[in-house]
Scaffold this motif. Structure first.
Motif, short mmCIF file in Angstrom:
data_model
loop_
_atom_site.label_atom_id
_atom_site.label_comp_id
_atom_site.label_asym_id
_atom_site.label_seq_id
_atom_site.Cartn_x
_atom_site.Cartn_y
_atom_site.Cartn_z
N THR A 94 0.83 -1.20 0.00
CA THR A 94 0.00 0.00 0.00
C THR A 94 0.86 1.25 0.00
O THR A 94 0.61 2.18 -0.77
N TYR A 95 1.86 1.29 0.84
CA TYR A 95 2.76 2.44 0.92
C TYR A 95 3.41 2.69 -0.44
O TYR A 95 3.46 3.82 -0.93
N THR A 96 3.91 1.64 -1.08
CA THR A 96 4.57 1.77 -2.37
C THR A 96 3.60 2.25 -3.44
O THR A 96 3.93 3.11 -4.26
N VAL A 97 2.38 1.70 -3.43
CA VAL A 97 1.38 2.11 -4.42
C VAL A 97 1.00 3.58 -4.21
O VAL A 97 0.87 4.34 -5.18
N LEU A 98 0.81 4.01 -2.96
CA LEU A 98 0.49 5.41 -2.71
C LEU A 98 1.60 6.32 -3.20
O LEU A 98 1.34 7.38 -3.78
N ASN A 99 2.84 5.94 -2.95
CA ASN A 99 3.98 6.72 -3.46
C ASN A 99 3.94 6.80 -4.98
O ASN A 99 4.16 7.86 -5.57
N PHE A 100 3.65 5.67 -5.61
CA PHE A 100 3.59 5.63 -7.06
C PHE A 100 2.47 6.55 -7.57
O PHE A 100 2.68 7.34 -8.49
N ILE A 101 1.31 6.44 -6.97
CA ILE A 101 0.18 7.28 -7.39
C ILE A 101 0.54 8.75 -7.26
O ILE A 101 0.37 9.53 -8.19
N TYR A 102 1.04 9.12 -6.10
CA TYR A 102 1.34 10.52 -5.86
C TYR A 102 2.45 11.02 -6.80
O TYR A 102 2.38 12.13 -7.32
N SER A 103 3.44 10.20 -7.03
CA SER A 103 4.57 10.62 -7.86
C SER A 103 4.22 10.68 -9.35
O SER A 103 4.91 11.35 -10.11
#
Length: 153
Positions: free
Chosen positions: A28-37
């Motif tokens: 989840t943390y990695t996906v949120l970073n990906f989405i935001y970036s």
């Protein structure tokens, strides 16, 4: 995992990516970073990022919103991020507010039961176990029965 997201999601027509990793591995943390970036790049190309999970608690939408706010991009959060509740959660949040607008033909016995359960859940003094039990009954029995009853309307 970041490399997988970057390589896979930036392909032309990437399709569906299922991330099956152990609990606590940072999905989840990695996906949120990906989405935001990457949301700006995808939005510019009119490409949607869909994060689908069977448990709402798996998507920390508030954390994502805070990232946008911290960078002065709250308007972009409102523009590009859509969170869709389940049918039951939508009913729980909105039924009492729109009750007056619902035609009488839909106010059957199961509707009345659904409404009364939701009204009881409004009692903040209800023990958590009772509240959880009532919400489960609404989610698994009452709301689906109401929906099935009115499919023919």
């Amino acid at each position: 995992m970041e490399q997988i997201l970057n390589e896979y999601c930036k392909q032309i027509n990437p399709g569906l990516l299922l991330l099956s990793r152990p609990t606590g591995s940072g999905k989840t943390y990695t996906v949120l970073n990906f989405i935001y970036s990457n949301y700006e790049e995808f939005a510019a190309q009119n490409i949607k990022i869909l994060f689908i999970t069977n448990l709402k608690k798996k998507l920390p939408i508030d954390e994502l919103k805070e990232r946008f706010i911290a960078d002065g991009k709250e308007d972009e959060f409102e523009k590009y991020v859509l969170f869709i509740d389940s049918n039951t959660d939508t009913v729980l949040k909105n039924l009492l507010t729109i009750d007056d607008e619902i035609p009488d033909q839909f106010k059957t016995e199961i509707y009345k039961k659904l409404k009364s359960h939701i009204e009881i859940l409004q009692n903040r003094q209800l023990p958590k176990e009772v509240k959880d039990s009532w919400e489960t009954e609404i989610r698994k029995i009452i709301e689906p029965k109401f929906r099935r009853e009115h499919l023919s309307f």
